[in-house]
Motif scaffolding. Structure first.
Motif, PDB file in Angstrom:
ATOM      1  N   THR A 348       0.817  -1.208   0.000  1.00  0.00           N
ATOM      2  CA  THR A 348       0.000   0.000   0.000  1.00  0.00           C
ATOM      3  C   THR A 348       0.851   1.259   0.000  1.00  0.00           C
ATOM      4  OG1 THR A 348      -1.679   1.235   1.265  1.00  0.00           O
ATOM      5  CG2 THR A 348      -0.105  -0.076   2.532  1.00  0.00           C
ATOM      6  N   VAL A 349       0.279   2.326  -0.503  1.00  0.00           N
ATOM      7  CA  VAL A 349       0.891   3.636  -0.347  1.00  0.00           C
ATOM      8  C   VAL A 349       0.615   4.135   1.074  1.00  0.00           C
ATOM      9  CG1 VAL A 349       0.827   4.256  -2.789  1.00  0.00           C
ATOM     10  CG2 VAL A 349      -1.165   4.730  -1.349  1.00  0.00           C
ATOM     11  N   ASP A 350       1.093   5.337   1.373  1.00  0.00           N
ATOM     12  CA  ASP A 350       0.945   5.915   2.711  1.00  0.00           C
ATOM     13  C   ASP A 350      -0.494   6.368   2.917  1.00  0.00           C
ATOM     14  OD1 ASP A 350       1.127   7.240   5.092  1.00  0.00           O
ATOM     15  OD2 ASP A 350       2.455   8.836   4.379  1.00  0.00           O
ATOM     16  N   THR A 351      -1.316   5.459   3.421  1.00  0.00           N
ATOM     17  CA  THR A 351      -2.722   5.752   3.666  1.00  0.00           C
ATOM     18  C   THR A 351      -3.185   4.946   4.869  1.00  0.00           C
ATOM     19  OG1 THR A 351      -4.919   5.859   2.634  1.00  0.00           O
ATOM     20  CG2 THR A 351      -3.537   3.985   2.058  1.00  0.00           C
ATOM     21  N   SER A 352      -4.464   5.043   5.205  1.00  0.00           N
ATOM     22  CA  SER A 352      -4.966   4.382   6.412  1.00  0.00           C
ATOM     23  C   SER A 352      -4.781   2.868   6.356  1.00  0.00           C
ATOM     24  CB  SER A 352      -6.444   4.716   6.618  1.00  0.00           C
ATOM     25  OG  SER A 352      -7.221   4.293   5.510  1.00  0.00           O
ATOM     26  N   ILE A 353      -4.781   2.279   5.169  1.00  0.00           N
ATOM     27  CA  ILE A 353      -4.589   0.830   5.032  1.00  0.00           C
ATOM     28  C   ILE A 353      -3.255   0.415   5.643  1.00  0.00           C
ATOM     29  CG2 ILE A 353      -4.298  -1.068   3.386  1.00  0.00           C
ATOM     30  CD1 ILE A 353      -7.152  -0.174   3.530  1.00  0.00           C
ATOM     31  N   ALA A 354      -2.214   1.231   5.450  1.00  0.00           N
ATOM     32  CA  ALA A 354      -0.903   0.908   6.019  1.00  0.00           C
ATOM     33  C   ALA A 354      -0.985   0.826   7.538  1.00  0.00           C
ATOM     34  CB  ALA A 354       0.121   1.951   5.589  1.00  0.00           C
ATOM     35  N   HIS A 355      -1.687   1.771   8.147  1.00  0.00           N
ATOM     36  CA  HIS A 355      -1.796   1.791   9.605  1.00  0.00           C
ATOM     37  C   HIS A 355      -2.660   0.639  10.114  1.00  0.00           C
ATOM     38  CE1 HIS A 355       0.276   5.629  10.037  1.00  0.00           C
ATOM     39  NE2 HIS A 355      -0.381   6.028   8.962  1.00  0.00           N
ATOM     40  N   ILE A 356      -3.727   0.344   9.412  1.00  0.00           N
ATOM     41  CA  ILE A 356      -4.588  -0.773   9.826  1.00  0.00           C
ATOM     42  C   ILE A 356      -3.812  -2.081   9.765  1.00  0.00           C
ATOM     43  CG2 ILE A 356      -6.583  -2.157   9.132  1.00  0.00           C
ATOM     44  CD1 ILE A 356      -7.959   0.495   8.359  1.00  0.00           C
ATOM     45  N   ALA A 357      -3.083  -2.295   8.669  1.00  0.00           N
ATOM     46  CA  ALA A 357      -2.290  -3.524   8.549  1.00  0.00           C
ATOM     47  C   ALA A 357      -1.227  -3.593   9.639  1.00  0.00           C
ATOM     48  CB  ALA A 357      -1.645  -3.598   7.165  1.00  0.00           C
TER      49      ALA A 357
END
Length: 434
Positions: A348-357
């Motif tokens: 992922t790029v730098d977005t909320s998905i990165a933090h969730i993962a």
């Protein structure tokens, strides 16, 4: 008379430049600033304007010499040093940018925007204790606390009270919320009872975090009673005195909901992908990667790929049958967490998905712009925030090709590694159907 006329023309020219920039006519604004610099070579305002126009054009390296000239002419002007610091930061000259922003604060310590910029630089270089203290100058903090004060609840005084009740208010984007949820548990362990006020799409994720006793609507609709105070979520590191050594980095601190949609097993490793964040985020153009560029990862055999985009960016994948779209099964961020938790790897790029993962402890490869956000530091492939995360950085600003090359190579190594599928599968949640 002619001298007076020149003065009027020059001042009018400065005002015209600001109007041209506001209208997006940057090329004309550049010509005007260059004319003004020639007309008054010893006036720092013209050189500062010349730098600002070029910076707005996306040319920070061209802007820096103009800011330097202005700083030489008016070395006590904190605003000019701040502008120079920003241009150097955007040019990836981190240390010189740090020195300029520190000079800006020394010149004008009463300016909160300069203190905030300096705080970002401190955080970037890992000076978390000092950086989070300067981060308190962000305008969102005062705005958020004022809304609660109007409902009769004062800002928290920072005192830990056994069974003390505190409202913690989320702010900024979903990724920021997930990243900073880790700081609620240390308060709870000291005896505080914490209610987190958050947007509805984040409620289930927030409630799953350790230390969160309850959630509440983001903004109060009436008087609030029974609480000892209110604090903003992103102020907790400063309240707790967090530095790099004491940063909490739990392997997993949010949980997906029980039940829900299950990804059909096909015997292959599952890779979730995300290529853009919200278009409402001003920095998203720098962070997003065109799906056409990222699509090269789909050529790696032996893997199943799943799209984690919701609403934004999905149109780019129309006709791409190598990617399974999971968006129809996602209604809020908790559903997103449930999909991510079933992946063996997230790219992922730098977005909320990165933090969730990262908060789920899932292996996640985060693709970063050359000039990345403060939370990812200056360099390196790892981050103290998420033990399961690997960072892939651009070598040159805007160049995603090299990043994708390295991701493809790493993916091929993962597929070819002498590790059996049964040993890899525990990265994903077990399928309840067996």
């Amino acid at each position: 008379m002619s001298a007076a006329r020149k003065e009027i023309d020059y001042e009018d020219g400065l005002r015209l430049v600001r109007q041209l920039v506001a209208a997006g006519r940057f090329a004309v604004a550049v010509r005007w600033t260059d004319h003004l610099c020639r007309q008054r070579p010893k006036d720092p305002r013209a050189h500062n304007q010349a730098g600002l126009v070029r910076q707005r054009q996306g040319e920070p390296q061209e802007a820096a010499p103009h800011f330097r000239r202005a700083a030489l002419l008016q070395p006590e002007a904190g605003e000019i040093w701040a502008n120079l610091g920003r241009s150097l930061r955007l040019s990836a000259a981190i240390e010189p940018a740090f020195r300029c922003r520190r000079r800006a604060v020394l010149c004008q310590p009463e300016m909160p925007e300069m203190r905030l910029a300096y705080g970002f630089d401190l955080l970037t270089v890992g000076e978390y204790r000092a950086g989070f203290a300067e981060y308190e100058h962000r305008p969102d903090r005062n705005t958020g606390l004022a809304r609660y004060e109007a409902a009769g609840l004062s800002a928290w005084d920072g005192r830990i009270r056994p069974n003390g009740r505190l409202i913690v208010v989320t702010e900024q984007g979903a990724g920021d919320v997930v990243q900073f949820l880790r700081f609620v548990e240390p308060l709870a362990k000291q005896g505080m009872r914490v209610t987190v006020a958050c947007p509805r799409p984040l409620e289930r994720v927030v409630r799953s975090a350790p230390g969160v006793e309850a959630t509440a609507p983001l903004w109060p609709s009436g008087p609030l009673q029974g609480y000892d105070g209110v604090e903003m979520l992103l102020s907790l590191p400063n309240r707790l005195g967090i530095d790099l050594a004491s940063l909490p980095a739990p392997a997993r601190y949010i949980s997906p909901p029980e039940g829900g949609y299950r990804v059909e097993p096909d015997g292959r490793l599952r890779v979730g992908v995300c290529w853009t964040g919200s278009t409402f985020t001003p920095l998203n153009p720098m962070r997003r990667i065109p799906f056409a560029e990222l699509a090269r990862v789909l050529d790696v055999p032996g893997l199943s790929f799943y799209g984690l985009q919701v609403l934004i960016g999905r149109r780019e994948t129309y006709g791409e049958d190598r990617l399974v779209d999971l968006a129809p099964h996602i209604e809020d961020f908790s559903d997103t967490a449930a999909m991510v938790d079933q992946m063996d790897l997230v790219i992922t790029v730098d977005t909320s998905i990165a933090h969730i993962a990262g908060a789920l402890g899932k292996p996640v490869w985060t693709l970063l712009a050359r000039v990345a956000d403060w939370r990812w530091g200056r360099d390196g492939e790892t981050t103290p925030w998420y033990p399961s995360m690997r960072l892939f950085r651009q070598d040159r600003q805007g160049d995603w090709a090299g990043v994708v090359d390295r991701v493809v190579s790493a993916l091929r190594q993962r597929v070819e590694a002498p590790v059996g599928l049964a040993e890899r599968r525990p990265f994903a949640s077990p399928d309840p159907t067996g």
